[in-house]
Scaffold this active site. Sequence first.
Site, short mmCIF file in Angstrom:
data_model
loop_
_atom_site.label_atom_id
_atom_site.label_comp_id
_atom_site.label_asym_id
_atom_site.label_seq_id
_atom_site.Cartn_x
_atom_site.Cartn_y
_atom_site.Cartn_z
N GLY A 531 -5.04 1.79 11.46
CA GLY A 531 -3.62 1.69 11.33
C GLY A 531 -2.88 2.35 9.83
N GLY A 533 0.33 2.66 7.14
CA GLY A 533 1.03 1.87 6.69
C GLY A 533 1.71 3.60 5.57
CG ASP A 648 9.24 -6.86 5.56
OD1 ASP A 648 10.13 -7.64 6.40
OD2 ASP A 648 8.32 -5.82 6.04
#
Length: 866
Positions: A531, A533, A648
């Site tokens: 991933g 980010g 979040d």
Amino acid sequence: MFNNLPKLPSLLSLSILLNSLAVSGAESKLVLTCGTGDKGKDADGREWVPDTNYFISSSSTPSTASFQDPSLPSEIPYMTARIFTAEATYTLKATASKRYWIRLHFYPATYGTLDSNDAYFDVMANGVQLLKNFSASETARALTQAYIVKEYSLALASTGVINMTFTPSKEHQGSYAFVNGIELIAIPDLFTSAQTVGFKDQPVDVKSASLQTMYRLNVGGQFIAPTNDSVLRTWYDDTPYLYGANAGIATMKNTSEKIDYDESFVDIAPLDVYSTARSMGFDGNLNKNYNLTWQFQVDANFTYILRLHFCDYLAERVNQRVFNIYINNQTAQTGADVIGWATLSLVPVYKDYAIYVSDRAGDDVLTLALHPTVDAGQPPEFYDAVLNGLEIFKMSGPMGSLAGPNPQPSEMLLKAEADAAADANKQANGFSKASSNIDVIGGAAGGAAAFGVMAAICISVYMRKRRARGVDSYTTSWLPISSGFSHTTGSKSHTSANSHLSSEAQGLSRRFSLIEIKQATKNFDESNVIGIGGFGKVYKGVIDKTTKVAIKRSNPQSEQGVNEFQTEVEMLSKLRHKHLVSLIGYCEEDNEMCLVYDYMARGTMREHIYKGNNPQLSWKQRLEICIGAARGLHYLHTGARYTIIHRDVKTTNILIDENWVAKVSDFGLSKTGPNMDKDHVSTVVKGSFGYLDPEYFRRQQLTEKSDVYSFGVVLFEALCARPALNPNLPKEQVSLADWAQHCHRKGTLEAIIDPNIKGKINPECLKKFADTAQKCLLDSGIERPSMGDVLWNLEFALQLQESADGSTRSTRERTSDFDEISLEDNKNIRLHISNLSLGSEHELSQELEDRNSPDIFSQIANPKGR
Ligand SMILES: *[C@@H]1O[C@H](CO)[C@@H](O)[C@H](O)[C@H]1NC(C)=O
Ligand SMILES: *[C@@H]1O[C@H](CO)[C@@H](O)[C@H](O)[C@H]1NC(C)=O
Ligand SMILES: *[C@@H]1O[C@H](CO)[C@@H](O)[C@H](O)[C@H]1NC(C)=O
Ligand SMILES: *[C@@H]1O[C@H](CO)[C@@H](O)[C@H](O)[C@H]1NC(C)=O
Ligand SMILES: *[C@@H]1O[C@H](CO)[C@@H](O)[C@H](O)[C@H]1NC(C)=O
Ligand SMILES: *[C@@H]1O[C@H](CO)[C@@H](O)[C@H](O)[C@H]1NC(C)=O
Ligand SMILES: *[C@@H]1O[C@H](CO)[C@@H](O)[C@H](O)[C@H]1NC(C)=O
């Protein structure tokens, strides 16, 4: 397009006619909602009356906005407008020789067939040009606000009447004028004269000047709503305007002490303004080497009045805390000594300074800087400075104009919009691209509107440019909330010089050497990347020969990651819960920062509902995942020593391990929240569009109910299998929160349920679930259930489903439902641990300052880190 509207009869005759029927008697307060015949109350409970008796012209049409932006504070006054296609005048009766706040509210939206981009107009009031060639939609776009509030204060009118004329711009084809709300609030004489910066003995006469409010800040404190101000002013948090690496500290007076606040000050500023302040910090040597600085975007070619509010509740004697005040690099005041001015501790005082801002390149900013006085004959006891409140007013020019140009969107905003649009297109075309590549912009997202937030954006961009730091990319953009796209909004904040973790955090988590990390990830081999980010890349790896882990590696060029890193380690090292992703350890070596987590084999909740090639989960499986996540959040809110607000909550931050246990992840934005005297945390808005609590957005006050709201969106996402925001849908369907609530109210929720599970849900279970989700989305935080209630209701819903299925299986059997889908089925699972917006630098210590209770929070973060 306007030819079919009735022609304007003689304006003069009409105006005389109406003038005589208009108001009898001056009002000290006139609050008009325009374009409607009904009165009503706004979200603060203030009453707005119709404008029908006050305007003079038959060329006006009442109209209703076609779309209600979720960030509007309330329907009144924004959802209705009065539209003018030719010059038209409001006549407002006022008391002669009295000063008023005049506030104009504009919500640029589609009114009937009128496009908001066609509205260009001028507004004049008693010979003062308030607005010229004003475009509410351009302004709203540049400031990323849904609505605009302008506040003026006119010089004393000797006639006792305020005539306010709206004139559509003649240059723009098809132009029209509009207004949604007008306030007229009588105020006492708040202004006298101001000292001109750079010219001794040349005071500027403010008493007879017309003014526009540019900024109004409760320095070191929090948002103050109009209902908590005697003359209905709004005060904003100052943090978006702080400039430079060192932001000082926010302080609050000792609650057992009382400010000497009498009648004469009530209209100057509310008591709250004087009860909080920002000072430079406790280290005098550090303070000597920096300026405590704020910066503001303003229009060039005007004189500005800066009103500085002070109240020293720490110093007790003269010459204890003495400082210089600089405005735009010029010395406004040397040897400012609040006690010297006020004579005593805890006595409020204010000072006015005037400065002309010319139109040289780079000069359209106002900079206010405080620095301890070090060169005085007798040095002060402490090298420190203090400020409690700040108001900035624009003074009308020689031609009686207050109007500036329409603000232009910054280049970064334009780029972010373009990128986001491209991104949305790609997603619509079936590419699933990590949406994390949008440049960071930072800055307050502006739904909170009004002059207070205005230009926070420009300033932040400016600051970032100035700092010329390698700002890392993360999932952020500044898109106006109405235009959709699920990106995380970021915000500016401050840089800390160095980061160190508290010894407690170090003791609680394992420290890895860089060599171990490199071994685990095959020297950060690209094939191990799972991933990407904002923080950097996320690798899978193996430690201790068999333990699978996910390793978040900070981008070595990013200074921004430091504080997110700190926040995550400090928070996560102390939190252990089955439904929270656990941090195994960290590595901080050679400028490398890595976080080591449990490996979440099955990726994000979203991937299992509608994104990715995963087999669809059954309704019961979804319910179980929701329950797991609710448990994690419930623990955050109530189980830890301090309330922690996640900030979040979204389906990409709920991860699933190989046993199908849902775990809440990503604490980079989290805040330690209220568990003491206050019931909210004031803060710059953050979070992800589509999940943002509208109340938080409006008021910039964060409570755990903001997480409840976001979780409500997650619940509907599980039910409907669609993103929280889908810009490709018709406007009313873009936001899942709005659309699902609408359908729920209309009883048509069935129609938007994910077809894969429709018909397989027990109706009672569905009702319980939908009611719960809907309650989470209630407008007002206090009406929303607690996470504990949500959890209880979801568990109840699960029981209803199970009894309908005729199964009373144990939890363990239940989880075996999941095992029908083997891990090998989904090669596409990616870890999205990284997907968290690594929003801000220094959030946690900022929070410490905000709360002003270092003793309470010292276990959570190390205040030295600042
Ligand atoms: C009015 O504003 C628009 C956009 O801000 C600008 O393009 C136009 O030139 C302005 N017109 C005048 C006369 O200032
Ligand atoms: C306001 O308008 C009325 C009617 O046109 C006029 O009689 C009056 O003088 C105006 N007052 C001011 C202060 O402009
Ligand atoms: C506003 O004032 C009321 C009454 O004084 C108080 O209860 C409330 O907490 C205040 N709200 C804020 C945001 O300060
Ligand atoms: C606040 O004031 C009281 C009384 O003056 C004093 O006892 C207390 O120590 C003070 N608290 C702080 C944190 O200074
Ligand atoms: C400021 O005034 C100068 C000189 O009158 C003019 O050239 C300039 O365009 C003005 N700037 C703005 C932003 O109005
Ligand atoms: C103030 O000084 C700084 C650095 O010396 C400079 O970059 C800035 O442009 C100046 N600001 C103004 C308004 O003159
Ligand atoms: C603080 O600001 C003043 C005025 O711009 C400047 O002269 C001074 O050098 C600054 N001091 C520091 C330490 O930056």
